[in-house]
Enzyme design. Sequence first.
Site, PDB file in Angstrom:
ATOM      1  N   GLY A   1     -24.331  14.627  75.101  1.00  0.00           N
ATOM      2  CA  GLY A   1     -23.836  16.105  75.396  1.00  0.00           C
ATOM      3  C   GLY A   1     -23.710  16.880  74.357  1.00  0.00           C
ATOM      4  N   SER A   2     -23.554  16.438  73.293  1.00  0.00           N
ATOM      5  CA  SER A   2     -23.376  17.181  71.956  1.00  0.00           C
ATOM      6  C   SER A   2     -24.673  18.117  71.989  1.00  0.00           C
ATOM      7  CB  SER A   2     -23.063  16.342  70.692  1.00  0.00           C
ATOM      8  OG  SER A   2     -21.693  15.767  70.970  1.00  0.00           O
TER       9      SER A   2
ATOM     10  N   ASN B   1     -12.337  18.192  78.752  1.00  0.00           N
ATOM     11  CA  ASN B   1     -11.949  16.879  78.662  1.00  0.00           C
ATOM     12  C   ASN B   1     -10.682  16.286  78.296  1.00  0.00           C
ATOM     13  OD1 ASN B   1     -13.050  18.764  76.546  1.00  0.00           O
ATOM     14  ND2 ASN B   1     -12.687  16.903  75.146  1.00  0.00           N
TER      15      ASN B   1
ATOM     16  N   SER C   1     -23.702  13.870  79.936  1.00  0.00           N
ATOM     17  CA  SER C   1     -23.881  12.865  79.057  1.00  0.00           C
ATOM     18  C   SER C   1     -23.676  11.610  79.801  1.00  0.00           C
ATOM     19  CB  SER C   1     -22.848  12.998  78.091  1.00  0.00           C
ATOM     20  OG  SER C   1     -22.975  11.895  77.322  1.00  0.00           O
ATOM     21  N   GLY C   2     -24.593  10.681  79.594  1.00  0.00           N
ATOM     22  CA  GLY C   2     -24.600   9.372  80.352  1.00  0.00           C
ATOM     23  C   GLY C   2     -23.401   8.720  80.427  1.00  0.00           C
ATOM     24  N   HIS C   3     -23.053   8.673  79.193  1.00  0.00           N
ATOM     25  CA  HIS C   3     -22.049   7.529  78.865  1.00  0.00           C
ATOM     26  C   HIS C   3     -20.330   7.945  79.659  1.00  0.00           C
ATOM     27  CE1 HIS C   3     -19.413   9.176  75.333  1.00  0.00           C
ATOM     28  NE2 HIS C   3     -20.429  10.055  75.290  1.00  0.00           N
TER      29      HIS C   3
ATOM     30  N   THR D   1     -39.710   9.965  70.284  1.00  0.00           N
ATOM     31  CA  THR D   1     -40.041   9.009  71.492  1.00  0.00           C
ATOM     32  C   THR D   1     -38.954   8.973  72.454  1.00  0.00           C
ATOM     33  OG1 THR D   1     -41.732   7.529  69.964  1.00  0.00           O
ATOM     34  CG2 THR D   1     -40.701   6.525  71.892  1.00  0.00           C
TER      35      THR D   1
ATOM     36  N   CYS E   1      -4.986  13.972  65.314  1.00  0.00           N
ATOM     37  CA  CYS E   1      -4.519  13.278  64.096  1.00  0.00           C
ATOM     38  C   CYS E   1      -5.398  11.921  63.526  1.00  0.00           C
ATOM     39  CB  CYS E   1      -2.927  12.514  64.312  1.00  0.00           C
ATOM     40  SG  CYS E   1      -1.831  14.103  64.191  1.00  0.00           S
TER      41      CYS E   1
HETATM   42  C1  LIG Z   1     -17.875  13.536  75.488  1.00  0.00           C
HETATM   43  C2  LIG Z   1     -18.121  15.217  75.685  1.00  0.00           C
HETATM   44  C3  LIG Z   1     -19.168  15.796  74.904  1.00  0.00           C
HETATM   45  C4  LIG Z   1     -19.991  15.040  74.039  1.00  0.00           C
HETATM   46  O1  LIG Z   1     -21.068  14.445  74.583  1.00  0.00           O
HETATM   47  P1  LIG Z   1     -21.899  13.213  73.636  1.00  0.00           P
HETATM   48  O2  LIG Z   1     -22.609  12.441  74.533  1.00  0.00           O
HETATM   49  O3  LIG Z   1     -20.776  12.026  73.376  1.00  0.00           O
HETATM   50  O4  LIG Z   1     -22.612  13.845  72.595  1.00  0.00           O
HETATM   51  C5  LIG Z   1     -19.314  17.157  75.132  1.00  0.00           C
HETATM   52  N1  LIG Z   1     -18.640  17.929  75.859  1.00  0.00           N
HETATM   53  C6  LIG Z   1     -17.411  17.293  76.850  1.00  0.00           C
HETATM   54  C7  LIG Z   1     -16.677  18.299  77.762  1.00  0.00           C
HETATM   55  C8  LIG Z   1     -17.198  15.826  76.498  1.00  0.00           C
HETATM   56  O5  LIG Z   1     -16.383  15.541  77.211  1.00  0.00           O
END
Ligand SMILES: *Cc1c(COP(=O)(O)O)cnc(C)c1O
Length: 395
Positions: free
Chosen positions: A70-71, A151, A199-201, A237, A324
């Site tokens: 996602g980042s 988030n 983001s997949g995770h 890749t 923190c």
């Molecule tokens: C987790 C998250 C990201 C970052 O995604 P990554 O795959 O961990 O880089 C970006 N935006 C939001 C809102 C998220 O919750």
Amino acid sequence: MFVYADNAATTCVSRAALDAMLPYLLEDYGNPSSLYAFGQKAQEGLQKARETVARCLNAEPREIYFTSGGSEADNQAIVSAARVGARHGKKHLISTKFEHHAVLHTLDKLRKEGFEVTLLDVHEDGVVRLEDVEAALREDTCLVTVMFANNEIGTVQPIAEIGALCRERGVPFHTDAVQAAGHMPIDVKAMNIDMLSLSGHKFHAPKGVGVLYAKRSLPLFPLIEGGAQERGKRAGTENVAGIVALAAALEESCAHMEENTAKIIPMRDRLFAELSKIPHSKINGSLEHHVPGTVNMCFEGIEGESLLLLLDREGICASSGSACTSGSLDPSHVLLSIGLPHEVAHGSLRLSIGEYNSMDQIEHILEVVPRVVAYLREISPVWDALEKGEQPHLI
Ligand SMILES: *Cc1c(COP(=O)(O)O)cnc(C)c1O
């Protein structure tokens, strides 16, 4: 009892995602750019994954770019729009105060390079107002980027409305949909979304793989130079197994979205209902516009970190809005953005649940949290002062 209640931070890999990826690790491990048939199998896996992701978002396969998460997708979307804007003398971007740091820090970088950034207020309910977006739009605005769902507090933004407004004004619109993808319906065409990150995770695929959707007509600039992978927009890749798993997890989440939501909502509602009975507690963010699984509350007179450590001892993985843990003493920018005083924002707790949780686990949380909050208040000098009336209660 072990309870994983931090699904907004990351999720376990689903069986379907694991099963989908294993063949690409063990058997069809060729490089998709290779010319021989063995490499082409990986290429086909990649193409099928692209088609699946496109279908889940109502996009076209050629509008899907795989990234490391996602980042990266957020960075690429924003930097690309800024570069296109700069070419036309448009150097103004609009976003909100409570975006993820992948967005906020990218905007900070652009600001240092001479761009102007307007960060919109998200009000007490954690929802950005369409009028505020409209009022911020300028002739030289080159991007509006507003997250789909937050988030930390789980509030959902009026994405389709903002999309329609931006389309009408001819301004590109990006949304960080990392917390929404797989959990809420997304239709990039109906919602007039030009770029979207996921983001997949966050929906049961492995970590380190994500997607940037970019509408066909929008130019993208690579962040990483090298080979011609992802149509020249993302060198390196491809993470074939991760990408195949992401597609399988997204497809599974979208196919089961209604039943997952129906399972999660009663658990979430029970958490809200019972935890709100704790005196001087507060629910953060509007419940009207909300992702299914995120619960964020503040308890006055305690430190979120202490609460988390004690919950950990009782087998509960949760998170605090406060930063923190990352070495800063500042409370969460999200909780401050919805107007919470510093003292209150420090006592926050985020529980994010998913379809893998059970009502038994919720009962465990409900047995532990009120007890731990009471204990922390007992030993808290701040709570003592509040109770003696030396300081006014803020919530
Ligand atoms: C987790 C998250 C990201 C970052 O995604 P990554 O795959 O961990 O880089 C970006 N935006 C939001 C809102 C998220 O919750």
